[in-house]
Design a protein around this motif. Structure first.
Motif, short mmCIF file in Angstrom:
data_model
loop_
_atom_site.label_atom_id
_atom_site.label_comp_id
_atom_site.label_asym_id
_atom_site.label_seq_id
_atom_site.Cartn_x
_atom_site.Cartn_y
_atom_site.Cartn_z
N PRO A 75 0.63 -1.20 0.09
CA PRO A 75 0.01 -0.02 -0.05
C PRO A 75 0.67 1.31 0.21
CG PRO A 75 -0.18 -1.01 2.16
CD PRO A 75 0.53 -1.99 1.25
N PRO A 76 0.31 2.58 -0.32
CA PRO A 76 0.88 3.54 -0.51
C PRO A 76 1.82 3.81 0.95
CG PRO A 76 -1.09 3.90 -1.23
CD PRO A 76 -1.18 2.68 -0.73
N HIS A 77 2.92 4.25 0.50
CA HIS A 77 3.95 4.41 1.89
C HIS A 77 4.99 5.19 1.29
CE1 HIS A 77 5.56 1.05 -0.22
NE2 HIS A 77 6.93 1.34 0.04
N THR A 78 5.81 5.66 2.27
CA THR A 78 7.24 6.64 2.19
C THR A 78 8.30 5.98 2.85
OG1 THR A 78 6.92 7.95 3.78
CG2 THR A 78 5.65 8.84 1.82
N HIS A 79 9.53 6.34 2.20
CA HIS A 79 10.75 5.94 2.98
C HIS A 79 11.43 7.16 3.33
CE1 HIS A 79 10.20 1.88 2.09
NE2 HIS A 79 10.19 2.01 0.89
N PRO A 80 11.36 7.72 4.42
CA PRO A 80 11.89 9.21 4.87
C PRO A 80 13.37 9.15 4.58
CG PRO A 80 11.22 8.08 6.73
CD PRO A 80 10.67 7.15 5.77
N PHE A 135 11.87 4.89 -7.12
CA PHE A 135 10.97 5.73 -6.25
C PHE A 135 11.87 6.54 -5.56
CE2 PHE A 135 9.03 1.41 -6.43
CZ PHE A 135 8.03 1.73 -6.97
N PRO A 136 11.63 8.18 -5.81
CA PRO A 136 12.45 8.85 -5.37
C PRO A 136 12.23 9.04 -3.59
CG PRO A 136 11.76 9.86 -7.23
CD PRO A 136 10.97 8.48 -6.84
N ARG A 137 13.28 9.40 -3.14
CA ARG A 137 13.44 9.45 -1.49
C ARG A 137 12.21 10.36 -1.10
NH1 ARG A 137 18.34 11.96 2.33
NH2 ARG A 137 17.11 11.97 4.20
N GLY A 138 11.23 9.73 -0.30
CA GLY A 138 10.45 10.37 0.65
C GLY A 138 9.13 10.66 -0.19
N LEU A 139 9.05 10.14 -1.48
CA LEU A 139 7.85 10.39 -1.99
C LEU A 139 6.68 9.13 -1.70
CD1 LEU A 139 8.78 12.00 -5.26
CD2 LEU A 139 8.05 13.21 -3.49
N VAL A 140 5.50 9.41 -1.80
CA VAL A 140 4.52 8.44 -1.61
C VAL A 140 4.68 7.56 -2.89
CG1 VAL A 140 2.15 7.77 -1.34
CG2 VAL A 140 3.22 9.65 -0.28
N HIS A 141 4.65 6.20 -2.63
CA HIS A 141 4.55 5.25 -4.04
C HIS A 141 4.00 4.02 -3.68
CE1 HIS A 141 8.09 4.30 -1.19
NE2 HIS A 141 8.17 3.07 -1.85
N PHE A 142 3.77 3.01 -4.56
CA PHE A 142 2.94 1.81 -4.25
C PHE A 142 3.39 1.05 -5.24
CE2 PHE A 142 0.62 4.34 -6.93
CZ PHE A 142 0.26 3.51 -8.00
N LEU A 173 18.87 1.85 7.00
CA LEU A 173 17.74 1.71 7.80
C LEU A 173 16.69 2.74 7.28
CD1 LEU A 173 16.62 0.01 10.12
CD2 LEU A 173 17.03 1.68 11.70
N PRO A 174 16.11 2.50 5.99
CA PRO A 174 15.38 3.61 5.40
C PRO A 174 14.18 4.01 5.96
CG PRO A 174 15.09 1.19 4.12
CD PRO A 174 16.24 1.33 5.33
N GLY A 175 13.43 3.14 6.82
CA GLY A 175 12.42 3.69 7.47
C GLY A 175 11.05 3.44 6.44
N THR A 176 9.98 3.08 6.80
CA THR A 176 8.89 2.93 6.26
C THR A 176 7.74 3.72 6.87
OG1 THR A 176 9.52 0.76 5.38
CG2 THR A 176 7.26 1.35 4.86
N GLN A 177 6.94 4.34 6.33
CA GLN A 177 5.75 5.07 6.79
C GLN A 177 4.50 4.78 5.84
OE1 GLN A 177 5.84 9.20 8.08
NE2 GLN A 177 5.03 8.76 9.56
N SER A 178 3.71 3.68 6.27
CA SER A 178 2.50 3.37 5.59
C SER A 178 1.42 4.43 5.75
CB SER A 178 2.20 2.06 5.70
OG SER A 178 0.65 1.76 5.33
N LEU A 179 0.90 5.31 4.91
CA LEU A 179 -0.12 6.11 5.08
C LEU A 179 -1.31 5.95 5.80
CD1 LEU A 179 0.17 8.28 1.78
CD2 LEU A 179 1.58 8.34 3.72
N ALA A 180 -1.98 4.66 5.30
CA ALA A 180 -3.15 4.40 6.00
C ALA A 180 -3.03 4.00 7.38
CB ALA A 180 -3.86 3.06 5.36
N THR A 181 -1.76 3.06 7.80
CA THR A 181 -1.61 2.63 9.19
C THR A 181 -1.18 3.99 10.15
OG1 THR A 181 -0.92 0.69 8.47
CG2 THR A 181 -0.05 0.91 10.43
N THR A 182 -0.32 4.88 9.53
CA THR A 182 0.19 5.85 10.12
C THR A 182 -1.10 6.76 10.71
OG1 THR A 182 2.29 6.33 9.05
CG2 THR A 182 1.50 8.01 9.98
N LEU A 183 -2.06 6.82 9.73
CA LEU A 183 -3.30 7.81 10.11
C LEU A 183 -4.34 7.24 10.84
CD1 LEU A 183 -3.66 9.57 6.65
CD2 LEU A 183 -2.83 10.66 8.86
N PHE A 184 -4.72 5.92 10.63
CA PHE A 184 -5.87 5.31 11.35
C PHE A 184 -5.37 4.43 12.46
CE2 PHE A 184 -7.39 6.78 7.22
CZ PHE A 184 -8.36 7.48 7.55
#
Length: 221
Positions: free
Chosen positions: A109-114, A151-158, A177-188
């Motif tokens: 799902p849509p996510h970013t790697h900060p 997928f460029p750094r920090g941009l939302v992708h899927f 350690l790129p980190g992953t922030q899933s948008l749906a999980t982060t918000l909900f």
């Protein structure tokens, strides 16, 4: 006799010199040793784990990406990371890998790697992938076995497997350690929860819809 430099030229030279020094100051420092194997037992990252003294070849080895992982979950995909937390020899080296497996119809799902740009190489199957810029422009592509996408750094992708067969990719990152922030999980599924009135206004939906979505992301009992 040459004319003295103008104020504008002198100012431009000073700005250029300042930019060079600033760039050097913010760049990653060169390693001062051959290796710095992460002391994971310390539990301290310090923007890079401290080095441990006793190291072996096993600190630089892993077969974690050799096999397909189970994809019988909510999204039909599984990400297996090979980062510094799994391979301590990656500490301070600025690289890592992941393997992503997709069931037919599976979605990463849509996510970013900060902290990293990502490059994926398709091992098998077919995928529809894309990223969205800060100007809300979508750049998407259908990939087949052997294809590469960035997928460029920090941009939302899927990534989405719209095929009838399983798919897999190897993803490379320019971070240990790129980190992953899933948008749906982060918000909900954040803890504490993001207030309902923030989400209702952001998504232009009602409170009942927000609570319903939050319920779907709640931990299974």
């Amino acid at each position: 006799m040459a004319a003295p430099p103008s104020f504008a030229a002198a100012a431009a030279a000073l700005l250029l010199l300042a930019a060079v020094f600033f760039t050097a100051a913010v760049a990653d420092p060169d390693l001062l040793q051959d290796v710095c194997v992460a002391d994971l037992a310390s539990g301290v990252k310090l923007n890079g784990f401290p080095c441990k003294s006793n190291i072996s070849s096993d600190d630089f080895f892993s077969s974690i990406l050799a096999s397909r992982g189970p994809t019988n979950n909510t999204f039909g995909s599984l990400v297996t990371g090979a980062n510094v937390q799994k391979i301590p020899g990656l500490n301070t080296l600025g690289v890592s890998l992941s393997r992503i497996d997709y069931a037919p119809g599976g979605l990463n799902p849509p996510h970013t790697h900060p902290r990293a740009t990502e490059v994926v190489f398709v091992l098998e199957g077919e995928l529809d992938v894309g990223f969205i810029t800060t100007a809300n422009s979508l750049y998407a592509k259908s990939l087949k076995k052997g294809d590469i996408f960035v997928f460029p750094r920090g941009l939302v992708h899927f990534q989405k497997n719209n095929g009838k067969a399983p798919a897999s990719v190897i993803a490379a990152f320019n971070s240990q350690l790129p980190g992953t922030q899933s948008l749906a999980t982060t918000l909900f599924a954040a803890t504490p929860a993001v207030p309902d009135n923030v989400l209702t206004k952001a998504f232009q939906i009602g409170t009942k819809e927000v609570q319903k979505i939050k319920g779907r992301f709640a931990p299974k009992k």
